[in-house]
Motif scaffolding. Structure first.
Motif, mmCIF file in Angstrom:
data_model
loop_
_atom_site.group_PDB
_atom_site.id
_atom_site.type_symbol
_atom_site.label_atom_id
_atom_site.label_comp_id
_atom_site.label_asym_id
_atom_site.label_seq_id
_atom_site.Cartn_x
_atom_site.Cartn_y
_atom_site.Cartn_z
ATOM 1 N N ARG A 82 0.812 -1.335 0.016
ATOM 2 C CA ARG A 82 0.142 0.018 0.047
ATOM 3 C C ARG A 82 0.854 1.204 -0.127
ATOM 4 O O ARG A 82 1.996 1.436 0.596
ATOM 5 C CB ARG A 82 -0.931 -0.003 1.198
ATOM 6 N N VAL A 83 0.324 2.376 -0.816
ATOM 7 C CA VAL A 83 0.879 3.560 -0.603
ATOM 8 C C VAL A 83 0.609 4.471 0.487
ATOM 9 O O VAL A 83 -0.493 4.600 0.971
ATOM 10 C CB VAL A 83 0.684 4.280 -1.897
ATOM 11 N N LEU A 84 1.605 4.914 1.267
ATOM 12 C CA LEU A 84 1.678 5.687 2.663
ATOM 13 C C LEU A 84 1.731 7.089 2.411
ATOM 14 O O LEU A 84 0.977 7.843 2.839
ATOM 15 C CB LEU A 84 2.535 5.179 3.628
ATOM 16 N N ALA A 85 2.561 7.464 1.172
ATOM 17 C CA ALA A 85 2.687 8.927 0.815
ATOM 18 C C ALA A 85 3.135 8.658 -0.615
ATOM 19 O O ALA A 85 3.740 8.072 -1.146
ATOM 20 C CB ALA A 85 3.788 9.541 1.646
ATOM 21 N N HIS A 86 2.277 9.700 -1.483
ATOM 22 C CA HIS A 86 2.606 9.857 -2.785
ATOM 23 C C HIS A 86 3.048 11.495 -2.960
ATOM 24 O O HIS A 86 2.134 12.227 -2.678
ATOM 25 C CB HIS A 86 1.200 9.510 -3.490
ATOM 26 N N HIS A 87 4.143 11.479 -3.958
ATOM 27 C CA HIS A 87 4.279 13.023 -4.045
ATOM 28 C C HIS A 87 4.752 13.098 -5.596
ATOM 29 O O HIS A 87 5.776 12.860 -6.097
ATOM 30 C CB HIS A 87 5.656 13.529 -3.276
ATOM 31 N N SER A 88 3.645 13.215 -6.240
ATOM 32 C CA SER A 88 3.766 12.884 -7.713
ATOM 33 C C SER A 88 4.932 14.366 -8.173
ATOM 34 O O SER A 88 5.347 14.258 -9.391
ATOM 35 C CB SER A 88 2.341 13.147 -8.445
ATOM 36 N N GLU A 89 4.635 15.326 -7.724
ATOM 37 C CA GLU A 89 5.391 16.463 -8.017
ATOM 38 C C GLU A 89 6.820 16.383 -7.917
ATOM 39 O O GLU A 89 7.812 16.959 -8.496
ATOM 40 C CB GLU A 89 5.058 17.734 -7.291
ATOM 41 N N GLN A 90 7.287 15.278 -7.040
ATOM 42 C CA GLN A 90 8.586 14.828 -6.947
ATOM 43 C C GLN A 90 8.749 13.601 -7.419
ATOM 44 O O GLN A 90 10.204 13.129 -7.604
ATOM 45 C CB GLN A 90 8.938 14.786 -5.337
ATOM 46 N N GLY A 91 7.932 13.043 -7.775
ATOM 47 C CA GLY A 91 8.134 11.573 -8.687
ATOM 48 C C GLY A 91 8.449 10.406 -7.820
ATOM 49 O O GLY A 91 8.917 9.426 -8.187
ATOM 50 N N TRP A 92 7.826 10.190 -6.484
ATOM 51 C CA TRP A 92 8.217 9.200 -5.752
ATOM 52 C C TRP A 92 6.845 8.874 -4.832
ATOM 53 O O TRP A 92 6.008 9.649 -4.652
ATOM 54 C CB TRP A 92 9.207 9.139 -4.977
ATOM 55 N N SER A 93 6.990 7.711 -4.388
ATOM 56 C CA SER A 93 5.807 7.249 -3.427
ATOM 57 C C SER A 93 6.541 6.453 -2.359
ATOM 58 O O SER A 93 7.543 5.602 -2.560
ATOM 59 C CB SER A 93 4.894 6.328 -3.999
ATOM 60 N N GLY A 135 6.242 -0.520 4.572
ATOM 61 C CA GLY A 135 7.314 -1.406 4.716
ATOM 62 C C GLY A 135 8.690 -0.640 4.386
ATOM 63 O O GLY A 135 9.586 -1.053 4.705
ATOM 64 N N GLY A 136 8.256 0.670 3.996
ATOM 65 C CA GLY A 136 9.690 1.811 3.870
ATOM 66 C C GLY A 136 10.188 1.635 2.441
ATOM 67 O O GLY A 136 11.187 2.424 2.428
ATOM 68 N N LEU A 137 9.637 1.044 1.485
ATOM 69 C CA LEU A 137 10.316 1.097 0.168
ATOM 70 C C LEU A 137 9.765 2.401 -0.520
ATOM 71 O O LEU A 137 8.724 2.879 -0.405
ATOM 72 C CB LEU A 137 9.447 -0.048 -0.614
ATOM 73 N N LEU A 138 10.823 2.958 -1.117
ATOM 74 C CA LEU A 138 10.494 4.468 -1.888
ATOM 75 C C LEU A 138 10.390 3.719 -3.309
ATOM 76 O O LEU A 138 11.333 3.351 -4.102
ATOM 77 C CB LEU A 138 11.669 5.135 -2.009
ATOM 78 N N LEU A 139 9.401 4.089 -4.019
ATOM 79 C CA LEU A 139 9.205 3.513 -5.264
ATOM 80 C C LEU A 139 9.174 4.900 -6.198
ATOM 81 O O LEU A 139 8.347 5.887 -5.914
ATOM 82 C CB LEU A 139 7.853 2.913 -5.504
#
Length: 61
Positions: free
Chosen positions: A20-31, A35-39
């Motif tokens: 599951r996505v906990l935080a999404h920052h499309s303006e910066q290009g990451w989610s 579990g702590g994974l940055l996508l």
């Protein structure tokens, strides 16, 4: 630990992108995934221990 039911895949599992996505920052290009994974938008990843994984782009035909 993942609080969701069913539990999200661990950052080391092959299906880690299904967490599951906990935080999404499309303006910066990451989610940030559970579990702590940055996508990153280019499909690159940063594991919780700091190891980078290269982007997985579809093969050209």
């Amino acid at each position: 630990m993942c609080p969701h039911s069913p539990r999200c895949p661990s950052p080391d599992s092959p299906d880690r992108d299904a967490a599951r996505v906990l935080a999404h920052h499309s303006e910066q290009g990451w989610s940030l995934l559970c579990g702590g994974l940055l996508l990153f938008d280019d499909t690159g990843e940063l594991l919780p221990d700091g190891r980078p994984l290269p982007p997985r782009r579809p093969a050209s035909v």
